[in-house]
Design a protein around this motif. Sequence first.
Motif, PDB file in Angstrom:
ATOM      1  N   PRO A  91      18.023  14.472  42.501  1.00 42.21           N
ATOM      2  CA  PRO A  91      16.971  15.426  42.173  1.00 42.21           C
ATOM      3  C   PRO A  91      16.414  16.533  43.159  1.00 42.21           C
ATOM      4  O   PRO A  91      14.924  16.042  43.805  1.00 42.21           O
ATOM      5  N   THR A  92      16.313  17.831  43.308  1.00 39.04           N
ATOM      6  CA  THR A  92      15.884  18.892  44.066  1.00 39.04           C
ATOM      7  C   THR A  92      14.936  19.869  43.304  1.00 39.04           C
ATOM      8  O   THR A  92      16.418  20.272  42.671  1.00 39.04           O
ATOM      9  N   VAL A 122      18.128  14.661  32.085  1.00 34.06           N
ATOM     10  CA  VAL A 122      16.850  14.640  31.880  1.00 34.06           C
ATOM     11  C   VAL A 122      16.276  15.310  33.590  1.00 34.06           C
ATOM     12  O   VAL A 122      15.687  14.358  34.736  1.00 34.06           O
ATOM     13  N   ASN A 123      16.059  16.412  34.231  1.00 37.93           N
ATOM     14  CA  ASN A 123      15.585  17.000  35.586  1.00 37.93           C
ATOM     15  C   ASN A 123      16.597  16.814  36.593  1.00 37.93           C
ATOM     16  O   ASN A 123      15.433  16.489  38.086  1.00 37.93           O
ATOM     17  N   ARG A 124      17.715  16.048  36.269  1.00 34.51           N
ATOM     18  CA  ARG A 124      18.587  15.403  37.028  1.00 34.51           C
ATOM     19  C   ARG A 124      20.387  16.518  37.184  1.00 34.51           C
ATOM     20  O   ARG A 124      20.458  17.399  36.110  1.00 34.51           O
ATOM     21  N   VAL A 157      26.209  18.710  41.785  1.00 40.37           N
ATOM     22  CA  VAL A 157      25.538  17.853  40.678  1.00 40.37           C
ATOM     23  C   VAL A 157      25.998  16.147  40.883  1.00 40.37           C
ATOM     24  O   VAL A 157      24.881  15.925  40.424  1.00 40.37           O
ATOM     25  N   TRP A 158      27.315  15.753  42.017  1.00 40.79           N
ATOM     26  CA  TRP A 158      26.757  14.782  41.418  1.00 40.79           C
ATOM     27  C   TRP A 158      25.344  13.968  42.735  1.00 40.79           C
ATOM     28  O   TRP A 158      24.424  13.387  42.441  1.00 40.79           O
ATOM     29  N   ASP A 159      25.192  15.284  43.470  1.00 43.83           N
ATOM     30  CA  ASP A 159      24.346  14.261  44.800  1.00 43.83           C
ATOM     31  C   ASP A 159      22.591  15.533  44.369  1.00 43.83           C
ATOM     32  O   ASP A 159      22.162  14.138  44.257  1.00 43.83           O
ATOM     33  N   ARG A 190      18.162  22.889  40.852  1.00 47.74           N
ATOM     34  CA  ARG A 190      17.775  22.011  39.471  1.00 47.74           C
ATOM     35  C   ARG A 190      18.780  22.761  38.383  1.00 47.74           C
ATOM     36  O   ARG A 190      20.404  23.057  37.908  1.00 47.74           O
ATOM     37  N   GLU A 191      18.738  24.244  38.105  1.00 47.76           N
ATOM     38  CA  GLU A 191      19.677  25.553  38.384  1.00 47.76           C
ATOM     39  C   GLU A 191      19.751  26.974  38.496  1.00 47.76           C
ATOM     40  O   GLU A 191      18.853  27.033  39.389  1.00 47.76           O
TER      41      GLU A 191
END
Length: 315
Positions: free
Chosen positions: A147-148, A92-94, A140-142, A152-153
């Motif tokens: 999220p930034t 979900v966007n994280r 990934v954990w951060d 994301r990808e």
Amino acid sequence: MQFVLNQLGRAVPAGVAVCLLLVCGGVYWGQNYTTVSRAGDITLAVEADLAMAHEDGVQAHATPANEAAARESRRSVATKIVTKRRAGLGLVNRGHSTVYEATFPEFPSTSSFLRDVNRILGTSHSSDMAEFTTVDWSLVWDELRTPTWSNREWSGIVTTDVLCATDQAVSLLEHRSEYTGGAHPNPWFVSRNFIDDHGKARELKLAELFDPSSGWADQLTLYCSNDLRRQGASYLAPLDDTDPNAITRMVTLDADDFRTFGLSATALWIFFGPYHVGTYAEGNYSVKVPYEELERFLTADSPARLFRPSERGSR
């Protein structure tokens, strides 16, 4: 009844744990996979694919007068291989994921040389893909916690043009682009030119084409500099360096700037990515140098002759 309730009390937590493991496993494996597919044919590149025209300082699509006829005459030379790998974890966007996709040719196994080219390409793309998609799980954990948008990808993309493909010579231009955060992806070119060396594929260096005492580097520098000025490459020092409107970041070309090159049936091509001879907005540049311009600099047994239909087999 009490016995049954006790057993259910023990079974439910275990069942919940198993379900959670299955869900987590499904999420993980749904985002961590590798696919390899054959997706039709790759055809020989035509001039419209390679000529990177510019209008008003911005890259524009090249549309030579005979483009339609050239595209009609495209010849299939290889099977298109598409390999893709995704790694990481996103919810979900994280989170953070990496995606790498490479499209490259697999040539017919009509000679040991072409089989070796296929081996080299497959191995190098697999290695690049594995390196790019190595997951930094701390990131990934951060990104799951805070999220930034830029992390994301991350993505890596490779597509390939085939300039020449025979049983003795292959010339490829790889268009590469990577996004690893920031304002925009970073594109660049990789050229790969192979010749048959006793059944093995050997990568060719530009200097091998020429007589070392011919002064080829100076003449090629002059030709490319003039052509790039004509196209409007803003980083090249103008002939009139007193122009007050000239961009202050100037470059002077030399032989080291011609490492990204390709060989078609009619010409030597030199390719320049963003920031090499112009701004990012200007995009890519290419210079076509017809073999007629180079003839006096080539040796009698120059590898360039392997790429010219009229001279194959004459070495």
